[in-house]
Design a protein around this motif. Structure first.
Motif, short mmCIF file in Angstrom:
data_model
loop_
_atom_site.label_atom_id
_atom_site.label_comp_id
_atom_site.label_asym_id
_atom_site.label_seq_id
_atom_site.Cartn_x
_atom_site.Cartn_y
_atom_site.Cartn_z
N ASP A 1 0.82 -1.22 0.00
CA ASP A 1 0.00 0.00 0.00
C ASP A 1 0.86 1.27 0.00
OD1 ASP A 1 0.78 -1.02 2.39
OD2 ASP A 1 -0.91 -0.18 3.54
N TYR A 2 2.16 1.12 0.29
CA TYR A 2 3.02 2.31 0.25
C TYR A 2 3.88 2.33 -0.99
CZ TYR A 2 1.80 3.22 5.07
OH TYR A 2 1.12 3.49 6.21
N ASP B 1 3.63 2.23 -4.27
CA ASP B 1 3.41 3.15 -5.38
C ASP B 1 3.90 4.54 -5.04
OD1 ASP B 1 2.51 1.53 -7.27
OD2 ASP B 1 0.39 2.12 -7.17
N GLU B 2 3.51 4.97 -3.87
CA GLU B 2 3.83 6.33 -3.46
C GLU B 2 5.34 6.51 -3.32
OE1 GLU B 2 2.55 7.13 0.38
OE2 GLU B 2 3.25 9.20 0.37
N ARG C 1 6.71 10.78 -12.80
CA ARG C 1 6.86 9.73 -11.78
C ARG C 1 6.80 8.35 -12.42
NH1 ARG C 1 5.67 11.60 -6.59
NH2 ARG C 1 4.70 9.66 -5.92
N ARG D 1 3.59 6.42 -11.68
CA ARG D 1 3.11 6.20 -10.32
C ARG D 1 2.20 7.35 -9.90
NH1 ARG D 1 4.24 1.11 -9.89
NH2 ARG D 1 6.17 0.76 -11.01
N PRO D 2 1.10 7.07 -9.22
CA PRO D 2 0.21 8.14 -8.80
C PRO D 2 0.85 8.93 -7.64
CG PRO D 2 -0.58 6.07 -7.97
CD PRO D 2 0.59 5.75 -8.83
N LYS E 1 0.47 10.82 -4.06
CA LYS E 1 -0.41 10.64 -2.91
C LYS E 1 -0.50 11.98 -2.20
CE LYS E 1 -1.24 7.06 0.48
NZ LYS E 1 -0.61 5.99 1.27
#
Lengths: 872, 112
Positions: free
Chosen positions: A20-21, A23-24, B70, B73-74, B76
């Motif tokens: 869940d982390y 991608d960021e 990126r 990649r999105p 956040k």
């Protein structure tokens, strides 16, 4: 692409980071990296890596335990899809499962057989340490090395004394033999062994009654459970009295659990002490110091820490050291024959074990592997051929995220499904055909359903087969590229079907080799059995002179026999018609080259022998009763005549080693007495007027009387004249046929395997042909509309396969030739490998193949093009 | 017991998020802190702070559109929650209260 973040740190990040982390974090790092890389590409990389390492802290680590989601649903779906595929394509499934089941059944039979062969005698705890003492010796007259497991009596004492540090037991024994056992009114015959009492310990006999010292008393006997039950039924056998051979009484002191059938002592049903046998046979005591009487058996059990080589080295000179005990000229060497070789290495070359059934273990093992391999090839071929039908499925699966590994797994599961079904079918097939197999193999095997090792082996076997059969299809199918596959039919180029073609060629090569092999085995048998044997074996009986009661009786017997009318003639000979066993050397003749070997195969015959067996005199005359001088005359065979190299042998003299001069009065055509595959030995026939050397009575039954009628009358006469002798007759015909039994068995098995191989291969062809016809439905439709005839289409569809078969035949011919040539080299008298065998096999294979595929081809070609073109 | 848990770095991050308002995502926050406070910010440390703050319920996040820079990649984006705002206010009040409590006798107290 220069500005991509470094690979390894990224991989590392992806490996440890929580999803869940991920991608960021990845996005952030990449953004920073790209910005920095514009000015300092190298620094940016280092920085990226360093940042990744700094992320390696508990907050961002994914949980490594229990990470796998529950995959039960997925497996269930695999099975469901696999099952549906099987059911939908039931034709292919039958071919696949059936072919595989046959292959597996053969492999299972062979596996059980091989297992039975190699587990021989292994039931004995001391298997590795038990051996029999043998000797080998060099025979100067024949320049051959022979040997025997009969050894002199005093050797036992020497082994027990001088060499005792090597052995736990040294046991004197008599030969295994049949004895009659009498208990009251009951009499029966059983195989037994007279051996020293420690046998119970050596063979690790499991005593059901009595102790391990049950044979301590010389007048004791221990019985197998079966025999005890047969004789005494439910009553307690202990301390009951038995009479052996109507000669001596023994007391039952123990009952042991039956030895398994695949043991040398499996057929032995009683053991009695050696001392009893010695006391019952006075001559044995006289042999106590006789090193030339090799009439005894010695079994030993060595200590585990000494090696067989060590003992062999120590005892090899036992005949001559420290004192010469036996005739130095015979060059006897003692050696041990370990239990592990008793069964599989029962043939001796130069006095040492050198093969035997081990050849068959290898031969059948290889063939079984190949038959299974053929079935696996079928499976691979059909799966890959059908892959185009499933290409869309693979494409969609991949597009929605199925990994390559998952697809491989899916197809492997499908292959396991097929193999499991085939295995069930195999068990049924094997159970049904076991009686037939037992008869063919001469065994008493059954499926060991209760044996965990059997199931373990089967499981391994199924896994292996499933893997072998499913490996290629699953890897092939899972490499499809979803984009290409979903865009349209995959046309992967000209070489896409190459592996499939190679597999078909392999399959047919194996089949053709097996067929050619089979034909040649039969040709060889046929050739040898059609060989002119030089005498007429029809209606000939032979019985050994095995009782002193025959002395002086032959003429009486002959007269009585002739009086009955069922017998045409009777004669005596020093050996049976089917085995020569006397080789004498030292002959001399005019013009003999001193270097030339002078040994001959010698047969002593009575008057009338030649006439009775129907030998063919090509020069000179037969022995004549009218001429008293004939006791110093001989008849030689053709080979001997050539060997003597005399212009006209009739009337010439040859002298024996003892100086006796013998005149040649006749030359007969060669008579085949030994192996029908070997050249006839040079032979001399002596006249044995007074039956001094006679060992066999040979009787010719009157051709007008059936054997069933004649035998009782003949037996009655023998019983009357020599009541003590057993009427132990054999038909010469049977004895001669026995010489072919091994080849017959190979022939039968080879036929069986060849038929199976071609059958399995054809099954595969049917599948492939029908598939290809189906695939080209549209093409066939269009061709028909444009005017192609059924014949044209048939040719088109068959062409590919015929080419493949042709290639197979071309490959198989040299392989089969070299293999069979090697096999035939064993035989001196052998058939030629003629070219027509190969041509006939090739033609036969062509016919079978064409028949197989024509059905599918014609079916496809006759279809109405309207139907095939309108369907989409 | 402290009412609101807020570390020094965490406070800075929250303040920056508030400053950036709608544009508060990882790299932007980092750059903002670096340019305003002239201090180096490690991505990992910042991220840890963000995770903790989110766990405490002081900020919340939502995914933005993936962008070219990126590599797909999105982003956040982070936003201060009401609870977060109260925590910030609390922290500020306590400081102010402390500042107010400094007696005037020592006007030249040096803070460095």
């Amino acid at each position: 692409m220069k500005n991509n973040p470094p690979k390894r740190p990224l991989q590392f990040l992806r490996w440890f980071c929580r999803e869940d982390y991920l991608d960021e974090i990845e996005g952030d790092l990449t953004e920073v990296f790209i910005k920095q890389a514009e000015t300092h590409p190298r620094k940016a990389k280092w920085k990226f890596a360093w940042s990744v390492i700094k992320y390696f802290r508990p907050e961002f680590l994914k949980s490594f335990k229990n990470h796998q989601p529950n995959a039960y649903g997925m497996y269930k779906s695999y099975f469901k899809i696999g099952w549906r595929n099987l059911v939908r394509n039931n034709g292919y499934s039958v071919i696949n499962i059936g072919g595989l089941a046959i292959g597996m059944a053969v492999a299972m039979f062979i596996g059980l057989w091989v297992n039975d062969e190699i587990s021989f005698n292994k039931n004995h705890t001391n298997y590795a340490d038990i051996a029999q003492v043998r000797y080998s010796n060099f025979d100067q007259s024949t320049h051959t090395t022979g040997g025997s497991d009969g050894v002199p009596l005093p050797m036992g004492a020497v082994l027990k004394d001088t060499y005792k540090q090597n052995f736990k037991h040294v046991l004197m024994a008599w030969w295994l033999g049949d004895y009659s056992l009498t208990a009251g009114e009951n009499q029966l015959t059983a195989k037994g062994e007279f051996i020293e009492p420690e046998v119970i310990d050596m063979l690790s006999l499991k005593m059901l009654r009595g102790s391990n010292h049950a044979l301590a008393d010389p007048h004791s006997i221990i019985l197998s459970q079966t025999l005890a039950e047969t004789i005494f039924g439910a009553t307690d056998p202990i301390n009951k009295t038995l009479r052996i051979d109507n000669n001596f009484d023994v007391k039952v002191t123990g009952v042991y659990e039956d030895l398994p059938r695949n043991s040398k002592f499996g057929e032995v049903h009683f053991f009695s002490p050696w001392d009893l046998w010695v006391s019952a046979n006075n001559w044995i005591k006289d042999s106590a110091n006789d090193w030339n009487n090799s009439s005894f058996n010695i079994y030993i059990q060595k200590h585990p820490h000494v090696s067989y080589e060590g003992i062999d080295n120590a005892i090899k000179d036992i005949y001559y050291k420290p004192v010469a005990r036996a005739d130095i000229n015979h060059k006897k060497v003692a050696l041990l024959y370990p239990m592990s070789q008793w069964h599989l290495y029962s043939e001796f070359k130069d006095g040492r074990p050198a093969g035997g059934r081990i050849t068959f273990v290898w031969l059948f093992g290889t063939v079984g592997f190949f038959v299974l391999f053929l079935a696996c090839i079928n499976f691979m071929n059909l799966s890959t051929a059908r892959s185009e039908k499933r290409a869309k499925e693979v494409g969609i699966r991949k597009a929605i995220g199925s990994a390559k590994e998952a697809l491989i797994f899916q197809f492997l599961i499908e292959s396991f499904l097929v193999v499991l079904l085939a295995f069930v079918l195999t068990l049924i097939l094997v159970t049904i055909s076991f009686p037939w197999f037992n008869e063919l193999a001469g065994k008493k095997l059954s499926i060991p359903f209760t044996n965990p090792i059997f199931w373990l082996a089967s499981l391994t076997f199924v896994t292996l087969t499933g893997f072998l059969a499913g490996l290629y299809p699953s890897f092939y199918l899972s490499t499809f590229q979803p984009v290409k596959v979903l865009k349209g039919a995959i046309r992967v180029g000209r070489f896409a079907s190459l592996p499939r073609k190679v597999l078909v060629v392999v399959q047919f090569t194996v089949s053709v080799v097996l067929i050619i092999g089979t034909i040649l085995v039969y040709q060889q048998i046929q050739y040898a059995s059609n060989r002119p044997i030089g005498y007429n074996r029809e209606g000939l009986l032979t019985l050994p002179i095995n009782d002193p009661g025959y002395k002086g009786k032959p003429d009486v017997i002959k007269n009585e026999l002739l009086n009955t009318g069922v017998v045409e003639d009777m004669a005596l000979s020093s050996n049976t018609m089917t085995k020569s066993n006397r080789h004498l050397s030292g002959f001399n003749w005019p013009g003999k080259d001193p270097e030339k070997e002078a040994s001959f195969n010698c047969v002593d015959v009575s008057y009338g022998f030649g006439k009775m067996v129907g030998w063919q005199i090509i020069a000179g005359r037969d022995f004549s009763e009218a001429l008293s001088t004939d006791s110093t005359t001989i008849i030689i065979n053709e080979t001997a005549a050539t060997y003597l190299n005399l212009k006209n042998p009739i009337g010439e003299f040859i002298t024996t080693r003892g100086g006796q001069s013998l005149q040649i009065v006749g030359v007969v055509k060669d008579m085949v007495m030994d192996s029908p595959y070997e050249p006839v030995k040079r032979g001399i026939y002596f006249l044995d007027k007074n039956y001094v050397a006679a060992r066999q009575i040979i009787i010719k039954i009157n051709p007008t009387v059936s054997a069933a009628e004649a035998l009782p009358e003949i037996e009655a006469i023998f019983k009357k004249i020599v009541p003590s002798a057993s009427f132990d007759y054999k038909f010469v015909d049977d004895l001669y046929a026995n010489k072919f039994s091994q080849e017959q068995r190979i022939g039968k098995l080879a036929t069986f395997f060849a038929i199976l191989a071609i059958f399995i291969s054809c099954l595969g062809l049917i599948g492939l042909a029908s598939f290809i016809a189906e695939q080209r439905t549209k093409e066939i439709g269009v061709r028909k509309i444009l005017g192609a005839t059924v014949t044209n289409l048939w040719q088109m569809l068959c062409k590919d396969f015929v080419t493949l078969i042709m290639i197979s035949c071309l490959i198989a011919t040299p392989i089969a030739y070299s293999l069979m040539n090697g096999w035939l080299q064993k035989y001196t008298y052998r058939t030629e490998i003629s070219w027509w065998v190969f041509v006939a096999t090739a033609l036969g294979t062509f016919c079978i193949t064409l028949l197989t595929i024509s059905y599918q081809a014609v079916k496809a070609a006759r279809m109405n093009p309207v139907n095939s073109l309108k369907s989409e | 017991m402290k009412k609101y848990q807020l570390g020094e770095f965490e406070e800075i991050v929250m303040l920056t998020i508030a400053i950036l308002y709608k544009e508060a995502y990882g790299v932007a926050i980092k750059n903002e802190i670096e340019s305003r406070l002239k201090r180096n910010v490690s991505m990992g440390a910042m991220h840890t702070a963000l995770v903790r703050l989110e766990d405490k319920g002081y900020i919340r996040s939502h995914d933005g559109e993936p962008t070219e820079e990126r590599m797909g990649r999105p982003k956040k984006y982070f936003q201060v929650t009401a609870l977060g705002k109260r925590a910030m206010e609390y922290s500020r009040e306590t400081r102010n209260a402390l500042w107010g409590a400094i007696p005037d006798v020592s006007p030249n107290v040096k803070f460095s």
